[in-house]
Design an enzyme around this catalytic site. Sequence first.
Site, PDB file in Angstrom:
ATOM      1  N   ASP A  40       0.828  -1.166  -0.195  1.00 49.17           N
ATOM      2  CA  ASP A  40      -0.156   0.029  -0.127  1.00 49.17           C
ATOM      3  C   ASP A  40       0.933   1.274   0.026  1.00 49.17           C
ATOM      4  O   ASP A  40       2.186   1.039   0.275  1.00 49.17           O
ATOM      5  CB  ASP A  40      -1.038   0.089   1.186  1.00 49.17           C
ATOM      6  CG  ASP A  40      -0.374  -0.281   2.733  1.00 49.17           C
ATOM      7  OD1 ASP A  40       0.935  -0.240   2.451  1.00 49.17           O
ATOM      8  OD2 ASP A  40      -0.961  -0.509   3.624  1.00 49.17           O
ATOM      9  N   ASN A  89      -7.193  -0.255  14.258  1.00 50.14           N
ATOM     10  CA  ASN A  89      -8.407  -0.576  13.880  1.00 50.14           C
ATOM     11  C   ASN A  89      -8.764  -1.758  13.179  1.00 50.14           C
ATOM     12  O   ASN A  89     -10.041  -1.933  12.582  1.00 50.14           O
ATOM     13  CB  ASN A  89      -9.010   0.617  13.046  1.00 50.14           C
ATOM     14  CG  ASN A  89      -8.277   0.900  11.743  1.00 50.14           C
ATOM     15  OD1 ASN A  89      -7.361   0.200  11.426  1.00 50.14           O
ATOM     16  ND2 ASN A  89      -8.715   1.951  10.981  1.00 50.14           N
ATOM     17  N   HIS A 109      -7.445  -2.600  10.510  1.00 54.86           N
ATOM     18  CA  HIS A 109      -7.381  -2.632   9.034  1.00 54.86           C
ATOM     19  C   HIS A 109      -5.934  -3.720   8.448  1.00 54.86           C
ATOM     20  O   HIS A 109      -5.005  -3.851   9.243  1.00 54.86           O
ATOM     21  CB  HIS A 109      -7.196  -1.469   8.481  1.00 54.86           C
ATOM     22  CG  HIS A 109      -5.663  -0.513   8.692  1.00 54.86           C
ATOM     23  ND1 HIS A 109      -5.482   0.725   8.438  1.00 54.86           N
ATOM     24  CD2 HIS A 109      -4.411  -1.010   8.962  1.00 54.86           C
ATOM     25  CE1 HIS A 109      -4.268   1.080   8.957  1.00 54.86           C
ATOM     26  NE2 HIS A 109      -3.504   0.058   9.202  1.00 54.86           N
ATOM     27  N   GLU A 165      -9.756  -0.497   5.156  1.00 53.52           N
ATOM     28  CA  GLU A 165     -10.281   0.159   6.551  1.00 53.52           C
ATOM     29  C   GLU A 165     -11.355  -0.286   6.850  1.00 53.52           C
ATOM     30  O   GLU A 165     -12.218  -1.096   6.119  1.00 53.52           O
ATOM     31  CB  GLU A 165     -10.359   1.562   6.247  1.00 53.52           C
ATOM     32  CG  GLU A 165      -9.031   2.525   5.767  1.00 53.52           C
ATOM     33  CD  GLU A 165      -8.111   2.725   6.989  1.00 53.52           C
ATOM     34  OE1 GLU A 165      -8.131   1.934   8.123  1.00 53.52           O
ATOM     35  OE2 GLU A 165      -7.549   3.627   7.120  1.00 53.52           O
TER      36      GLU A 165
HETATM   37  C1  GLP Z   1      -0.164   1.065   8.242  1.00 54.02           C
HETATM   38  C2  GLP Z   1      -0.333   0.378   7.042  1.00 54.02           C
HETATM   39  C3  GLP Z   1      -0.401  -1.146   7.071  1.00 54.02           C
HETATM   40  C4  GLP Z   1       0.618  -1.774   8.149  1.00 54.02           C
HETATM   41  C5  GLP Z   1      -0.316  -1.144   9.454  1.00 54.02           C
HETATM   42  C6  GLP Z   1       0.559  -1.511  10.791  1.00 54.02           C
HETATM   43  O1  GLP Z   1      -1.056   2.092   8.426  1.00 54.02           O
HETATM   44  N1  GLP Z   1      -1.260   0.820   6.074  1.00 54.02           N
HETATM   45  O2  GLP Z   1       0.147  -1.607   5.929  1.00 54.02           O
HETATM   46  O3  GLP Z   1       0.516  -3.105   8.257  1.00 54.02           O
HETATM   47  O4  GLP Z   1      -0.818  -0.054   9.431  1.00 54.02           O
HETATM   48  O5  GLP Z   1       1.777  -0.675  11.036  1.00 54.02           O
HETATM   49  P1  GLP Z   1       2.603  -0.975  11.986  1.00 54.02           P
HETATM   50  O6  GLP Z   1       3.136  -2.089  11.694  1.00 54.02           O
HETATM   51  O7  GLP Z   1       3.519   0.226  11.810  1.00 54.02           O
HETATM   52  O8  GLP Z   1       2.120  -1.152  13.322  1.00 54.02           O
END
Ligand code: GLP
Length: 241
Positions: free
Chosen positions: A67, A136, A138, A143
């Site tokens: 993403d 949340n 996702h 989302e």
């Molecule tokens: C982000 C990204 C995701 C990621 C998630 C968790 O916003 N869009 O691809 O896996 O949130 O992030 P983190 O590993 O920094 O907690």
Amino acid sequence: MQLKIFKDYAALSAAAASEIIDLVKNKPNAVLCLASGETPKLTCILAVERAINEKIDFSNITFIGLDEWVGIPPDNDGSCHHFFDTLFIRPLNLPDSQVHLFDGLSGNLQQEVKAMDELIAKKGGIDLVIVGIGMNGHIGFNEPGVSFDLYSHVIDLDEITVTGGQKYFKQATVLKQGITLGLKHLMESKKAILMANSSKKAEVIRKAVKDKVSNELPATIMQQHKNGFVMVDEDAGSLLK
Ligand code: GLP
């Protein structure tokens, strides 16, 4: 879906890195998709270290970035592009032709989405996808409320993502939309791993694994993946016992 709990972040990351290494050893032209973020950081570092030490040729893989933040330039430290470039693509010397990342600055995001979907279809799907989980629930930027039937798409970001996303940026940054692979890609992948570490993820991991499957918590879809693994450290898995 299977659940695997590891002692700590280091053990979790080593196991995820092994998945990447084993995949490429067995299938040098594999299609690999990774998330960016804090969670897979050590996984990338360990996978690169092993690839170099064990002389594993990554030059024929297809690498896909899960993403990207819409409107954020690739050279911004907080972009997903920057993460992949710094921690995986450049250390492994992946050829440009093998790397496919969403361009969050594109004037034609629908074309970005279409090109990614066509590429994945042409390659016969994703062999291994490793994703994280947002606070949340996702996955990527899928989302809460997202359709499970979507491939790549552009989406308005949830408030929790906008606030939580600030941690990646040096200064306060306007975040409104994301461009992401869809949950249909996740479900069609030959193997899917959702990783999480730290106690702050314990509650969302409990919901992802135990709650009824619902798009209100997109990560619950992992429960239905035929070759899906939720891999967590003891802190993130502390509410599962
Ligand atoms: C982000 C990204 C995701 C990621 C998630 C968790 O916003 N869009 O691809 O896996 O949130 O992030 P983190 O590993 O920094 O907690």
